[in-house]
Design an enzyme around this catalytic site. Structure first.
Site, mmCIF file in Angstrom:
data_model
loop_
_atom_site.group_PDB
_atom_site.id
_atom_site.type_symbol
_atom_site.label_atom_id
_atom_site.label_comp_id
_atom_site.label_asym_id
_atom_site.label_seq_id
_atom_site.Cartn_x
_atom_site.Cartn_y
_atom_site.Cartn_z
ATOM 1 N N ASP A 199 0.843 -1.191 0.000
ATOM 2 C CA ASP A 199 0.000 0.000 0.000
ATOM 3 C C ASP A 199 0.881 1.246 0.000
ATOM 4 O O ASP A 199 1.343 1.693 1.050
ATOM 5 C CB ASP A 199 -0.921 -0.005 1.230
ATOM 6 C CG ASP A 199 -1.798 1.236 1.299
ATOM 7 O OD1 ASP A 199 -1.888 1.959 0.287
ATOM 8 O OD2 ASP A 199 -2.403 1.465 2.373
ATOM 9 N N LYS A 214 1.718 7.998 0.147
ATOM 10 C CA LYS A 214 2.175 8.119 1.528
ATOM 11 C C LYS A 214 3.594 8.673 1.545
ATOM 12 O O LYS A 214 4.355 8.428 0.620
ATOM 13 C CB LYS A 214 2.235 6.724 2.174
ATOM 14 C CG LYS A 214 0.919 6.073 2.503
ATOM 15 C CD LYS A 214 1.168 4.692 3.113
ATOM 16 C CE LYS A 214 -0.109 3.914 3.330
ATOM 17 N NZ LYS A 214 -0.998 4.472 4.356
ATOM 18 N N ASP A 265 0.332 -4.940 4.665
ATOM 19 C CA ASP A 265 -1.063 -4.577 4.450
ATOM 20 C C ASP A 265 -1.904 -5.735 3.896
ATOM 21 O O ASP A 265 -3.081 -5.574 3.613
ATOM 22 C CB ASP A 265 -1.137 -3.342 3.537
ATOM 23 C CG ASP A 265 -2.294 -2.425 3.880
ATOM 24 O OD1 ASP A 265 -2.823 -2.536 5.003
ATOM 25 O OD2 ASP A 265 -2.679 -1.613 3.012
ATOM 26 N N ASP A 305 -5.732 6.439 -0.603
ATOM 27 C CA ASP A 305 -5.057 5.688 0.459
ATOM 28 C C ASP A 305 -6.064 5.014 1.401
ATOM 29 O O ASP A 305 -5.685 4.186 2.219
ATOM 30 C CB ASP A 305 -4.141 6.635 1.244
ATOM 31 C CG ASP A 305 -3.107 5.881 2.070
ATOM 32 O OD1 ASP A 305 -2.969 4.656 1.869
ATOM 33 O OD2 ASP A 305 -2.445 6.517 2.905
ATOM 34 N N GLU A 307 -7.941 2.648 0.721
ATOM 35 C CA GLU A 307 -8.216 1.636 -0.313
ATOM 36 C C GLU A 307 -8.706 0.316 0.270
ATOM 37 O O GLU A 307 -9.389 -0.442 -0.407
ATOM 38 C CB GLU A 307 -6.950 1.399 -1.154
ATOM 39 C CG GLU A 307 -5.927 0.386 -0.584
ATOM 40 C CD GLU A 307 -5.362 0.774 0.778
ATOM 41 O OE1 GLU A 307 -5.324 1.979 1.079
ATOM 42 O OE2 GLU A 307 -4.959 -0.134 1.537
ATOM 43 N N ARG A 321 -10.927 -0.378 2.576
ATOM 44 C CA ARG A 321 -12.394 -0.469 2.655
ATOM 45 C C ARG A 321 -13.008 -0.670 1.269
ATOM 46 O O ARG A 321 -14.080 -1.252 1.144
ATOM 47 C CB ARG A 321 -12.932 0.781 3.369
ATOM 48 C CG ARG A 321 -12.676 2.070 2.637
ATOM 49 C CD ARG A 321 -12.805 3.290 3.541
ATOM 50 N NE ARG A 321 -11.640 3.464 4.412
ATOM 51 C CZ ARG A 321 -11.509 4.437 5.303
ATOM 52 N NH1 ARG A 321 -12.476 5.337 5.441
ATOM 53 N NH2 ARG A 321 -10.428 4.532 6.042
HETATM 54 N N1 BES Z 1 -3.035 0.282 5.326
HETATM 55 C C1 BES Z 1 -3.374 1.543 5.847
HETATM 56 C C2 BES Z 1 -3.607 1.538 7.355
HETATM 57 C C3 BES Z 1 -2.395 1.315 8.223
HETATM 58 C C4 BES Z 1 -1.700 2.406 8.725
HETATM 59 C C5 BES Z 1 -2.012 0.051 8.573
HETATM 60 C C6 BES Z 1 -0.611 2.198 9.549
HETATM 61 C C7 BES Z 1 -0.916 -0.150 9.401
HETATM 62 C C8 BES Z 1 -0.212 0.922 9.887
HETATM 63 C C9 BES Z 1 -4.661 2.062 5.192
HETATM 64 O O1 BES Z 1 -4.872 1.646 3.887
HETATM 65 C C10 BES Z 1 -4.538 3.531 5.158
HETATM 66 O O2 BES Z 1 -3.706 4.025 4.442
HETATM 67 N N2 BES Z 1 -5.355 4.206 5.935
HETATM 68 C C11 BES Z 1 -5.322 5.614 6.003
HETATM 69 C C12 BES Z 1 -6.750 6.066 5.896
HETATM 70 C C13 BES Z 1 -6.906 7.525 5.673
HETATM 71 C C14 BES Z 1 -6.467 7.908 4.287
HETATM 72 C C15 BES Z 1 -8.380 7.830 5.858
HETATM 73 C C16 BES Z 1 -4.731 6.016 7.345
HETATM 74 O O3 BES Z 1 -4.971 5.332 8.338
HETATM 75 O O4 BES Z 1 -3.990 6.988 7.384
HETATM 76 ZN ZN ZN Z 2 -3.968 -0.080 3.302
HETATM 77 MN MN MN Z 3 -3.939 2.966 2.480
#
Ligand code: BES
Ligand code: ZN
Ligand code: MN
Length: 513
Positions: free
Chosen positions: A281, A288, A299, A358, A360, A362
């Protein structure tokens, strides 16, 4: 790993490392301790006194044996209070000993279990045995695949569970061996999960995850179906296709099915496990920063839990059907990536406005849940490294647990109470649904800043349907890995979730019969 029962003389146990557990609230340190202490002319007692050992939970003393025994070292471990002894304490004892074995280069270990340590209650003895097997296999895990020089010692090869012969006479040997087998199945399955999570994303992309699932299916006699991009198009799984669209690695949906050999009754549960399978991811166009990206090979942790759980279920043969459903994709920025602002029609028919590429997980889960519902499940459980917000809320070692009903909430809780994995209940707070309203589509994939783990869960709920009674969502973003070594567990992937998932299924089947 060879696991066996040992009922000969403790002092003659042919192992490198001999371990004995001691309770904090008993003046006498137990039969095994006294036997060893006598053979060492009081040396063990002295070592414990020197190190102020009180038997507190997790305290250890390592004693180097000269010539007195065939073992080279003895590990004395503190169990804490006797009343708390059970699966979790036994597992911690064994995992600690496996860690000592790893560090001291021991090939074999002996774990003592005397009847004075366990109350003479068959169920608790069973749990303790299961915990010993789980702990020793879990604790000796290493991921050295990519080390050219294997500087760390080879894996522990053998563990003997040492009883006094008198103890074993009062117990049922078949039952003890069954408990060891169960513990082994669960820990080996969790280690499968760890291997998958530790694998770097340049080696493990969706097609490889599919190949792995295929080999698992073959080995454990599961049915398998894999949907490639053309099948996904036919299925209308545009969210999964969209998220995977920016990568040179094609997305896919992996579908495993477990059915027991025995014919099932009509009322047998049909459980759908759904696991987020983002093999990487990067965030996509909502890229990111580097620091947030380094661990994003993890991920696919949810997918790895589903695969580990399928392995365990195939080994344990409960009377139910289990579907393992994995939407697998790589989230990358590219000319073919989805864009913030795009509207995508999901498999379920709901249109989704993508506010942030990001968010993604869901998206792919929404299509996978729609696919899962077509299997007519009685229960849906999803595992996902879904949100950083969940890490903020609960810290790095606790998973967020959402449930669609009181009874589901109670049942998942009873499973994690048994396994000791750290989950915490989170609310599907309907007031926050407001945040997911889109100007131009049915729903958007991003809420406001506060409550990010909850709005992600509410997004999933829109696809499960509010009336679906038995849905649970586990956000495992934190516990999927440890950044540091813990309790003699190697750092990196933890296998977190497999034990609780399997325990839930076993309890569910038991309640149904
Ligand atoms: N895979 C990430 C969540 C994640 C973050 C897992 C840190 C493990 C450690 C997810 O896809 C993501 O990027 N979530 C974002 C959501 C936001 C854009 C609403 C997040 O948590 O920042
Ligand atoms: Zn993710
Ligand atoms: Mn993400």
């Amino acid at each position: 790993m060879k696991l066996s029962l040992y009922t000969n003389k403790l002092l003659a146990a042919p192992v490198d490392l001999l371990a004995v557990g001691v309770f904090s609230d008993e003046p006498d340190r137990g039969i095994a301790f006294s036997q060893l202490n006598r053979a060492l002319s009081g040396g063990l007692d002295k070592a414990c006194r020197d190190e102020k050992f009180e038997g507190k939970l997790g305290q250890t003393v390592i004693y180097n044996v000269q010539e007195e025994l065939s073992a080279k070292r003895i590990c004395v471990f503190g169990y804490g209070s006797r009343a708390d002894y059970g699966l979790q304490r036994a597992r911690r004892f064994a995992a600690t000993v496996a860690g000592v074995a790893r560090k001291t280069g021991a090939d074999s270990c002996g774990l003592t279990l005397t009847i004075t340590e366990v109350p003479a209650d068959p169920e608790r003895v069973y749990s303790a045995m299961q915990g010993l097997a789980e702990g020793v296999i879990h604790g000796s895990y290493q991921f050295t695949k990519y080390k050219s020089t294997k500087e760390s010692s080879p894996r522990l090869k053998e563990a003997k569970i040492a009883f006094s012969a008198d103890d074993v006479r009062g117990m049922n040997g078949a039952m003890l061996r069954d408990a060891l087998a169960k513990g082994r199945i669960i820990a080996e399955s969790a280690n499968t999960t760890r291997d998958l999570v530790n694998e770097p994303a340049n080696y493990l992309f969706p097609a490889k995850l599919g190949e792995f699932a295929k080999s698992l299916a073959k080995k454990f006699d599961l049915e398998i179906k894999q949907l490639n991009p053309r099948d996904l198009e036919k299925q209308g799984m545009n969210l999964l296709l969209g998220v995977g669209g920016g990568s040179s690695k094609e997305p896919k949906l992996i579908h495993l099915v477990y059915k027991p050999e025995k014919k099932l009754s009509k009322s047998a549960p049909v459980i759908a496990l759904v696991g987020k399978g983002l093999t990487y991811d990067s965030g996509g166009l909502s890229l990111k920063p580097t620091d947030s990206m380094v661990n994003m090979k993890n991920d696919m942790g949810g997918a790895a839990v589903v695969l580990g759980a399928m392995q365990a279920i195939a080994g344990l043969q409960p009377e139910c059907v289990v579907h393992g459903i994995i939407p697998a994709a790589e989230n990358m920025p590219d000319g073919n990536s989805i864009r913030p602002g795009d509207v995508i029609r999901s498999k379920a028919g709901l249109t989704v406005e993508v506010m942030n590429t990001d968010a993604e997980g869901r998206l792919v889960l929404a299509d996978a849940i729609a696919y899962a519902l077509e299997q007519k499940p009685t229960d849906i459980i999803d595992f996902a490294t879904l949100t950083g917000a969940c890490l903020v809320a609960l810290g790095p070692s606790t998973a967020g647990a959402y449930a669609s009903s009181e009874s589901m909430a109670n049942d998942i809780q009873s499973a994690w109470k048994k396994t000791g994995e750290k989950f915490w209940p989170m609310p599907l707070d309907a007031d926050l649904k407001e945040q997911l309203k889109s100007e131009i589509a049915d729903i958007k994939n991003l809420g406001e800043r506060w409550g990010g783990s909850i709005t992600a869960a509410l997004f999933l709920q829109a696809f499960v349907g509010e009336s679906f009674p038995r849905w649970a969502h586990f956000d495992i973003a934190g516990p999927v890995m440890h950044a540091t070594e813990q309790l003699f567990q190697a750092k990196g992937a933890t296998g977190f979730g497999v034990a609780t998932c399997v325990e839930y299924i076993l309890q569910r089947v038991r309640a149904n019969s």
